[in-house]
Design an enzyme around this catalytic site. Structure first.
Site, PDB file in Angstrom:
ATOM      1  N   TYR A  66       0.802  -1.223   0.000  1.00  0.00           N
ATOM      2  CA  TYR A  66       0.000   0.000   0.000  1.00  0.00           C
ATOM      3  C   TYR A  66       0.838   1.277   0.000  1.00  0.00           C
ATOM      4  CZ  TYR A  66      -4.526  -2.330   0.625  1.00  0.00           C
ATOM      5  OH  TYR A  66      -5.660  -3.075   0.444  1.00  0.00           O
ATOM      6  N   LYS A 106       2.208 -15.124   4.983  1.00  0.00           N
ATOM      7  CA  LYS A 106       2.308 -16.159   3.942  1.00  0.00           C
ATOM      8  C   LYS A 106       3.792 -16.368   3.653  1.00  0.00           C
ATOM      9  CE  LYS A 106       0.292 -18.831   0.868  1.00  0.00           C
ATOM     10  NZ  LYS A 106      -0.445 -20.041   1.224  1.00  0.00           N
ATOM     11  N   ASP A 140      -4.273 -17.735   3.926  1.00  0.00           N
ATOM     12  CA  ASP A 140      -5.380 -18.489   3.314  1.00  0.00           C
ATOM     13  C   ASP A 140      -6.090 -19.334   4.384  1.00  0.00           C
ATOM     14  OD1 ASP A 140      -2.976 -19.819   3.458  1.00  0.00           O
ATOM     15  OD2 ASP A 140      -3.105 -20.781   1.494  1.00  0.00           O
ATOM     16  N   ASP A 188      -6.489  -5.560   5.535  1.00  0.00           N
ATOM     17  CA  ASP A 188      -7.602  -4.878   4.871  1.00  0.00           C
ATOM     18  C   ASP A 188      -8.658  -5.901   4.451  1.00  0.00           C
ATOM     19  OD1 ASP A 188      -9.079  -2.872   3.748  1.00  0.00           O
ATOM     20  OD2 ASP A 188      -7.777  -2.543   2.030  1.00  0.00           O
ATOM     21  N   ASP A 201     -12.611  -6.987   6.397  1.00  0.00           N
ATOM     22  CA  ASP A 201     -13.933  -6.976   5.742  1.00  0.00           C
ATOM     23  C   ASP A 201     -14.621  -8.314   5.999  1.00  0.00           C
ATOM     24  OD1 ASP A 201     -13.472  -4.453   4.617  1.00  0.00           O
ATOM     25  OD2 ASP A 201     -14.356  -5.021   2.688  1.00  0.00           O
TER      26      ASP A 201
HETATM   27  P1  ATP Z   1     -13.807   0.285  -0.576  1.00  0.00           P
HETATM   28  O1  ATP Z   1     -13.032  -0.520  -1.552  1.00  0.00           O
HETATM   29  O2  ATP Z   1     -13.612   1.756  -0.707  1.00  0.00           O
HETATM   30  O3  ATP Z   1     -13.684  -0.206   0.840  1.00  0.00           O
HETATM   31  P2  ATP Z   1     -16.094  -1.234  -1.444  1.00  0.00           P
HETATM   32  O4  ATP Z   1     -16.267  -1.213  -2.923  1.00  0.00           O
HETATM   33  O5  ATP Z   1     -15.496  -2.430  -0.789  1.00  0.00           O
HETATM   34  O6  ATP Z   1     -15.352   0.102  -0.968  1.00  0.00           O
HETATM   35  P3  ATP Z   1     -17.997  -0.423   0.407  1.00  0.00           P
HETATM   36  O7  ATP Z   1     -18.392   0.936   0.073  1.00  0.00           O
HETATM   37  O8  ATP Z   1     -16.987  -0.620   1.478  1.00  0.00           O
HETATM   38  O9  ATP Z   1     -17.525  -1.083  -0.900  1.00  0.00           O
HETATM   39  O10 ATP Z   1     -19.261  -1.281   0.807  1.00  0.00           O
HETATM   40  C1  ATP Z   1     -19.669  -2.478   0.178  1.00  0.00           C
HETATM   41  C2  ATP Z   1     -21.182  -2.566   0.260  1.00  0.00           C
HETATM   42  O11 ATP Z   1     -21.589  -2.752   1.613  1.00  0.00           O
HETATM   43  C3  ATP Z   1     -21.835  -1.268  -0.200  1.00  0.00           C
HETATM   44  O12 ATP Z   1     -22.014  -1.288  -1.563  1.00  0.00           O
HETATM   45  C4  ATP Z   1     -23.104  -1.211   0.609  1.00  0.00           C
HETATM   46  O13 ATP Z   1     -24.150  -1.861  -0.050  1.00  0.00           O
HETATM   47  C5  ATP Z   1     -22.741  -1.966   1.900  1.00  0.00           C
HETATM   48  N1  ATP Z   1     -22.434  -1.006   2.972  1.00  0.00           N
HETATM   49  C6  ATP Z   1     -21.228  -0.507   3.297  1.00  0.00           C
HETATM   50  N2  ATP Z   1     -21.317   0.340   4.330  1.00  0.00           N
HETATM   51  C7  ATP Z   1     -22.613   0.384   4.692  1.00  0.00           C
HETATM   52  C8  ATP Z   1     -23.356   1.085   5.707  1.00  0.00           C
HETATM   53  N3  ATP Z   1     -22.773   1.933   6.578  1.00  0.00           N
HETATM   54  N4  ATP Z   1     -24.681   0.882   5.766  1.00  0.00           N
HETATM   55  C9  ATP Z   1     -25.285   0.036   4.928  1.00  0.00           C
HETATM   56  N5  ATP Z   1     -24.663  -0.657   3.964  1.00  0.00           N
HETATM   57  C10 ATP Z   1     -23.331  -0.485   3.825  1.00  0.00           C
END
Ligand code: ATP
Length: 337
Positions: free
Chosen positions: A123, A170, A203, A227, A231
């Site tokens: 990053y 890894k 993994d 990161d 998620d």
């Molecule tokens: P980034 O790569 O910038 O982290 P991303 O493409 O992974 O973004 P996010 O914006 O993090 O996508 O969120 C993924 C999905 O999760 C969104 O499209 C949305 O539908 C849902 N989401 C994220 N945050 C929220 C929230 N606070 N409330 C409701 N839904 C959410």
């Protein structure tokens, strides 16, 4: 008086920021913790308006504040958050995943935290084209690895849990870079004989987060793996709408949701503000520790339990199975506070 710089962000960022301001105002009025909030534009909007995603005056204001709250920014995120993390040496990214009641979650009994190294790895943006190929440099240093490992062990020591650190890497493939990271963690682990220590390939970790997430307490890992895994771990307990994060340095900190700008739901008043409000909870804990301010600790607890009780009573936003709008949910929180 705590000076907060607030980056209002893109996508759902402004809606989350309005929610955060309501809650901070309520805390100020009802509990006497004083805040001076300065709203700042950084990200896609700033890029459009000024040609820079992170304008110099924004950086100056952040540096002159006590703490920064950052709502998610859009496509220019790398030019904002990644730069701020390195510029302010916010080397530890703390991402808790904790079960809340009645979530559309895989599990309801999880309490773990990912401690992610925040300044190195893939990053750092050191990428270039080489003929018809593209190259990215992966930078891992002993100093940064030991610093984050120490932070992870200190976190495990303070948590009221199983007192275990899992070092995720890894090194069987990336022998030099992850080899160094793993070795640094092993060395630091020797200073903490009271904390259990294990190593796990990334993994296997991704699999075990689904298969047996209850086995994790504190996970320490490099920037990119952290990161991705955070998620995943947030999804195990109910999704990104409930996932806060702290970016900590030795003297400054920035708090933000784990998720991005979620453009697909922006402007609809349906975003879950809990991710940002739980980031405020983490901010209050940090301010409490830094300024020895008991009121901040108490407020952090109260804010978390208010959110907990609300979702337990079924008052929730759409992403976690409810029907409340962002503003309705926020109003319930401020009323209950
Ligand atoms: P980034 O790569 O910038 O982290 P991303 O493409 O992974 O973004 P996010 O914006 O993090 O996508 O969120 C993924 C999905 O999760 C969104 O499209 C949305 O539908 C849902 N989401 C994220 N945050 C929220 C929230 N606070 N409330 C409701 N839904 C959410």
């Amino acid at each position: 008086m705590y000076k907060i710089s607030l980056i209002t962000g893109d996508g759902i960022g402004p809606e989350l920021s309005d929610s955060a301001i309501s809650v901070l105002n309520t805390i100020q009025e009802k509990y006497g913790i004083e805040f001076e909030i300065t709203k700042l534009i950084a990200g896609d909007k700033a890029l459009e308006q000024t040609g820079k995603a992170l304008p110099d005056d924004v950086v100056e204001t952040i540096k002159n504040s006590d703490v920064c709250l950052k709502a998610p920014v859009g496509e220019s995120a790398a030019d904002v958050i990644v730069v701020l993390r390195r510029m302010l040496d916010l080397y530890a990214n703390i991402r808790p995943s904790k079960s809340y009641p009645h979530m559309p979650a895989l599990r309801d009994d999880i309490d773990m935290v990912i401690v992610r190294e925040n300044t190195e790895d893939l990053y750092t943006g050191k990428e270039f084209s080489l003929g018809d190929s593209a190259v990215a440099l992966r930078i891992i240093s002993e100093a940064a690895s030991k610093r984050i490992a120490k932070y992870a062990f200190e976190t495990a020591k303070q948590r009221n849990s199983m007192k275990k650190v899992t070092c995720v890497h890894k090194s069987n493939v990336m022998r030099v870079t992850d080899g160094l990271f793993a070795k640094a963690c092993v060395e630091v682990s020797k200073d903490y004989p009271e904390i259990k220590f294990e190593e796990m390939y990334v993994d296997a970790c991704a699999m075990n987060l689904i298969r047996q997430p209850e086995k994790f307490d504190v996970v320490v890992t490099t920037n990119l793996f952290g990161d991705i895994l955070s998620d995943e771990s947030s999804q195990v307990v109910g999704g990104l709408g409930m996932a806060p994060a702290a970016n900590l340095g030795d003297s400054f900190a920035l708090f933000e949701p784990v998720h991005g700008a979620a453009f697909d739901i922006a402007g609809q008043n349906i975003a879950n503000p809990s991710s940002f409000l739980l980031s405020i909870k983490m901010m209050l804990d940090w301010l409490g520790a830094k300024h020895n301010d008991q009121k901040c600790f108490e407020m952090a607890k109260k804010l978390e339990s208010t959110i907990f009780d609300l979702v337990k009573s079924g008052i929730k936003t759409k992403d976690i199975g409810g029907d409340k709008t962002t503003t309705e949910f926020t109003k319930q929180i401020t009323d209950n506070l």
